[in-house]
Design a protein around this motif. Structure first.
Motif, PDB file in Angstrom:
ATOM      1  N   ASP A 136       0.838  -1.209   0.000  1.00  0.00           N
ATOM      2  CA  ASP A 136       0.000   0.000   0.000  1.00  0.00           C
ATOM      3  C   ASP A 136       0.872   1.258   0.000  1.00  0.00           C
ATOM      4  O   ASP A 136       0.585   2.232  -0.701  1.00  0.00           O
ATOM      5  CB  ASP A 136      -0.906   0.005   1.227  1.00  0.00           C
ATOM      6  N   LYS A 137       1.901   1.259   0.817  1.00  0.00           N
ATOM      7  CA  LYS A 137       2.792   2.415   0.887  1.00  0.00           C
ATOM      8  C   LYS A 137       3.499   2.642  -0.446  1.00  0.00           C
ATOM      9  O   LYS A 137       3.719   3.786  -0.860  1.00  0.00           O
ATOM     10  CB  LYS A 137       3.825   2.203   1.990  1.00  0.00           C
ATOM     11  N   ALA A 138       3.838   1.540  -1.112  1.00  0.00           N
ATOM     12  CA  ALA A 138       4.564   1.649  -2.377  1.00  0.00           C
ATOM     13  C   ALA A 138       3.717   2.276  -3.473  1.00  0.00           C
ATOM     14  O   ALA A 138       4.256   2.859  -4.424  1.00  0.00           O
ATOM     15  CB  ALA A 138       5.046   0.267  -2.807  1.00  0.00           C
ATOM     16  N   ARG A 139       2.401   2.167  -3.380  1.00  0.00           N
ATOM     17  CA  ARG A 139       1.525   2.706  -4.427  1.00  0.00           C
ATOM     18  C   ARG A 139       0.829   4.008  -4.019  1.00  0.00           C
ATOM     19  O   ARG A 139       0.047   4.563  -4.780  1.00  0.00           O
ATOM     20  CB  ARG A 139       0.474   1.669  -4.827  1.00  0.00           C
ATOM     21  N   SER A 140       1.090   4.497  -2.821  1.00  0.00           N
ATOM     22  CA  SER A 140       0.462   5.744  -2.373  1.00  0.00           C
ATOM     23  C   SER A 140       1.451   6.562  -1.552  1.00  0.00           C
ATOM     24  O   SER A 140       2.550   6.114  -1.258  1.00  0.00           O
ATOM     25  CB  SER A 140      -0.799   5.460  -1.551  1.00  0.00           C
ATOM     26  N   GLY A 141       1.046   7.775  -1.224  1.00  0.00           N
ATOM     27  CA  GLY A 141       1.955   8.651  -0.501  1.00  0.00           C
ATOM     28  C   GLY A 141       1.254   9.569   0.474  1.00  0.00           C
ATOM     29  O   GLY A 141       0.063   9.420   0.751  1.00  0.00           O
ATOM     30  N   CYS A 142       1.996  10.562   0.977  1.00  0.00           N
ATOM     31  CA  CYS A 142       1.499  11.431   2.040  1.00  0.00           C
ATOM     32  C   CYS A 142       1.639  12.907   1.645  1.00  0.00           C
ATOM     33  O   CYS A 142       2.578  13.290   0.945  1.00  0.00           O
ATOM     34  CB  CYS A 142       2.288  11.200   3.327  1.00  0.00           C
ATOM     35  N   LEU A 143       0.702  13.695   2.095  1.00  0.00           N
ATOM     36  CA  LEU A 143       0.758  15.143   1.934  1.00  0.00           C
ATOM     37  C   LEU A 143       0.728  15.782   3.314  1.00  0.00           C
ATOM     38  O   LEU A 143      -0.079  15.401   4.166  1.00  0.00           O
ATOM     39  CB  LEU A 143      -0.409  15.648   1.094  1.00  0.00           C
ATOM     40  N   LEU A 144       1.608  16.745   3.527  1.00  0.00           N
ATOM     41  CA  LEU A 144       1.685  17.435   4.812  1.00  0.00           C
ATOM     42  C   LEU A 144       1.196  18.866   4.645  1.00  0.00           C
ATOM     43  O   LEU A 144       1.487  19.520   3.648  1.00  0.00           O
ATOM     44  CB  LEU A 144       3.122  17.436   5.337  1.00  0.00           C
ATOM     45  N   HIS A 145       0.433  19.336   5.598  1.00  0.00           N
ATOM     46  CA  HIS A 145      -0.040  20.719   5.546  1.00  0.00           C
ATOM     47  C   HIS A 145      -0.218  21.245   6.958  1.00  0.00           C
ATOM     48  O   HIS A 145      -0.156  20.487   7.933  1.00  0.00           O
ATOM     49  CB  HIS A 145      -1.361  20.818   4.772  1.00  0.00           C
ATOM     50  N   LEU A 146      -0.419  22.546   7.067  1.00  0.00           N
ATOM     51  CA  LEU A 146      -0.613  23.168   8.371  1.00  0.00           C
ATOM     52  C   LEU A 146      -2.098  23.401   8.620  1.00  0.00           C
ATOM     53  O   LEU A 146      -2.826  23.835   7.728  1.00  0.00           O
ATOM     54  CB  LEU A 146       0.125  24.508   8.442  1.00  0.00           C
ATOM     55  N   ASN A 147      -2.546  23.131   9.846  1.00  0.00           N
ATOM     56  CA  ASN A 147      -3.937  23.425  10.187  1.00  0.00           C
ATOM     57  C   ASN A 147      -4.061  24.895  10.580  1.00  0.00           C
ATOM     58  O   ASN A 147      -3.094  25.664  10.493  1.00  0.00           O
ATOM     59  CB  ASN A 147      -4.440  22.493  11.288  1.00  0.00           C
ATOM     60  N   HIS A 148      -5.242  25.298  11.026  1.00  0.00           N
ATOM     61  CA  HIS A 148      -5.481  26.711  11.327  1.00  0.00           C
ATOM     62  C   HIS A 148      -4.615  27.226  12.468  1.00  0.00           C
ATOM     63  O   HIS A 148      -4.412  28.442  12.592  1.00  0.00           O
ATOM     64  CB  HIS A 148      -6.955  26.927  11.663  1.00  0.00           C
ATOM     65  N   ASP A 149      -4.109  26.323  13.303  1.00  0.00           N
ATOM     66  CA  ASP A 149      -3.279  26.732  14.428  1.00  0.00           C
ATOM     67  C   ASP A 149      -1.791  26.679  14.116  1.00  0.00           C
ATOM     68  O   ASP A 149      -0.953  26.861  14.999  1.00  0.00           O
ATOM     69  CB  ASP A 149      -3.569  25.839  15.642  1.00  0.00           C
ATOM     70  N   GLY A 150      -1.445  26.421  12.853  1.00  0.00           N
ATOM     71  CA  GLY A 150      -0.042  26.350  12.480  1.00  0.00           C
ATOM     72  C   GLY A 150       0.635  25.053  12.875  1.00  0.00           C
ATOM     73  O   GLY A 150       1.864  24.987  12.959  1.00  0.00           O
ATOM     74  N   GLU A 151      -0.150  24.004  13.097  1.00  0.00           N
ATOM     75  CA  GLU A 151       0.401  22.695  13.462  1.00  0.00           C
ATOM     76  C   GLU A 151       0.506  21.821  12.222  1.00  0.00           C
ATOM     77  O   GLU A 151      -0.364  21.854  11.343  1.00  0.00           O
ATOM     78  CB  GLU A 151      -0.496  22.013  14.504  1.00  0.00           C
ATOM     79  N   LEU A 152       1.552  20.999  12.153  1.00  0.00           N
ATOM     80  CA  LEU A 152       1.790  20.135  11.006  1.00  0.00           C
ATOM     81  C   LEU A 152       0.869  18.914  11.054  1.00  0.00           C
ATOM     82  O   LEU A 152       0.803  18.215  12.061  1.00  0.00           O
ATOM     83  CB  LEU A 152       3.252  19.697  10.978  1.00  0.00           C
ATOM     84  N   VAL A 153       0.162  18.672   9.941  1.00  0.00           N
ATOM     85  CA  VAL A 153      -0.759  17.537   9.828  1.00  0.00           C
ATOM     86  C   VAL A 153      -0.307  16.658   8.669  1.00  0.00           C
ATOM     87  O   VAL A 153       0.046  17.172   7.601  1.00  0.00           O
ATOM     88  CB  VAL A 153      -2.211  18.013   9.588  1.00  0.00           C
TER      89      VAL A 153
END
Length: 498
Positions: free
Chosen positions: A291-308
């Protein structure tokens, strides 16, 4: 010409014939009189052993207030011009001097302050001489330093004061002029701010994440907005690219960790890919290596400036492979396309429609029979990218406004503002296919079977828009493309047209 003489302050009092009754003394006025004295002599008439002040009541009140504080030597001499007026003549003199007086335009006033500073007067001296607060002196100097073209537009009522204030966020005159020209007639405050700063709603979160110290240590500057209103940020970044780079550097460790864990990609989501990419429906399922080999991750900041971190995203090539690998019911379910547009895409379409309405309203003031002044007022209230801040009366009335505009003008504006690539690349696959069919492309001209989502939306961008097709969210009684137009709201009667 009446003679000018010097008389003691104690011999002066306000003339009952003086028509100006307000006695409100602003700190700036008092400071000016205290520093420079009375430059223009008072107009008086004889009254026994003293004099009545027919014109110059505020100057007299300021001198008396300063005298009470003991700052002008007790009973200073004051320059006056003596007139031999009766009561009626004194009232006429007072009315004439007040009635014919034109107030200085604010732009000229602020330019004069800037001239004082350019001539060597310190910021602190200006503040003291004119009784200004620290913030006020910064504001007047910034407004006085605006481009001559921006100041002229303001003086000619082609620019409102709050929009002129927004131009202070850009110190470069050439860019101020370019923005003024690009925005055209009567740009509002939000349009000017957006043109200068860009869509910086994410910058606040990034600054919390990166920290102001790290940003400034890296060479970035924080721009203070001296005229920020309630809902607006009081500061902005001068170099968004630097801020973004610092944020990406800070999340690099997390990205490296995810890649080392076997995910095919891990990226900081700069352009909201998470709303556009396909995603495997795995929920809380513990990922396996395949599953990991065929998909990936996106990182973004929430409204409080925390990494998600969000997982299970698949890019075009991987998404196609996943669609073909229907080995289980769960996999089949993951390839099923949504049937509605995302809220984010709907908001973007609404912003495009609002911008088109604003442009058409200003262009169509004559042909539509709308009063030009009224059109300017309404257009200034339309904020395409901040629809939630628009007055409800404006929001509720825009459909009727569009119905009263010349159809070809509002249609041209809507077509101009429709971002086809953004729409088709972000819309669900089955909605894009439906649009292709609605635009009269049959199965012989386009066969969706076996094609990737990217193939489908690229075909739509290249071909569907040429037919005049628009999403239903942008249609109105002016729409002439494939499928029927929506019914028109009741039209207001247009004067002077038959």
């Amino acid at each position: 010409m009446q003679p000018q003489i010097q008389v003691p302050l104690s011999q002066l009092k306000i003339d009952p014939a003086n028509v100006r009754k307000d006695s409100d003394l602003k700190p700036s006025f008092l400071a000016s009189i205290s520093e420079k004295g009375v430059i223009q002599p008072l107009t008086v008439r004889k009254n026994g052993d003293g004099y009545l002040v027919t014109d110059g009541g505020k100057r007299l009140a300021a001198l008396q207030a300063i005298s009470k504080r003991g700052k002008n030597g007790g009973d200073p001499m004051v320059a006056v011009v003596v007139r031999d007026d009766t009561d009626i003549e004194a009232a006429d003199t007072s009315l004439t001097t007040n009635y014919i007086r034109d107030d200085m335009h604010p732009a000229d006033e602020y330019e004069a302050f800037a001239t004082l500073k350019a001539g060597g007067m310190s910021r602190e001296d200006i503040r003291k001489r004119y009784g200004l607060s620290n913030k006020e002196v910064d504001q007047v100097l910034e407004l006085g330093a605006l481009s001559p073209n921006v100041r002229l537009a303001w003086k000619e009522d082609r620019l409102r004061e709050d929009a002129a204030q927004a131009f202070t966020l850009e110190p470069d005159h050439a860019r101020q002029d370019a923005i003024l020209k690009k925005l055209g007639k009567w740009p509002n405050r939000y349009q000017v701010r957006t043109a200068i700063l860009g869509e910086d709603r994410e910058h606040g979160k990034l600054m919390v994440f990166v920290t102001p110290k790290a940003y400034e240590d890296a060479g970035g500057k924080i721009i203070k907005d001296l005229f920020a209103q309630n809902h607006e940020a009081a500061s902005h970044v001068s170099d968004p690219a630097l801020l973004m780079r610092l944020a990406e550097d800070k999340v690099k460790a997390e990205r490296d960790k995810l890649l080392a864990d076997g995910w095919s990609f891990a990226e900081y989501d700069v352009s909201n890919q998470r709303y556009q990419l396909d995603r495997l429906d795995r929920g809380s399922y513990k990922p396996k290596a395949v599953d990991k080999a065929r998909s990936g991750c996106l990182l973004h900041l929430n409204h409080d400036g925390e990494l998600v971190t969000e997982k299970w995203f698949v890019k075009t090539k991987e998404a196609t492979s996943a669609a073909k690998a229907k080995t289980t019911k769960a996999d089949a379910a993951t390839t099923k396309s949504p049937t509605t547009l995302s809220n984010a895409l709907k908001q973007r379409l609404n912003a495009q429609l609002l911008k088109a309405t604003q442009q058409a309203l200003l262009e169509d003031t004559k042909d539509s029979g709308l009063d030009e002044a009224l059109a300017k007022i309404v257009a200034a209230q339309i904020t395409p990218d901040r629809a939630g801040y628009m007055p409800r009366q404006v929001t509720d009335g825009l459909a009727a406004v569009r119905a009263n505009l010349t159809p070809k003008i509002i249609l041209a504006a809507v077509v101009k503002n429709f971002d086809a690539k953004n729409y088709f690349s972000g819309a669900p696959k089955n909605i894009v296919i439906a649009a292709i069919k609605e635009a009269a492309f049959n199965d012989t001209q386009f066969k969706p079977a076996g094609k990737t989502k990217a193939d489908i939306w690229k075909f739509a961008v290249a071909n569907v828009t040429k037919t005049g097709w628009l999403p239903k969210e942008l249609r109105g009684p002016y729409y002439t493309g494939p499928a029927k137009a929506v019914a028109a709201p009741a039209k207001a009667a247009k004067k002077g047209k038959k």
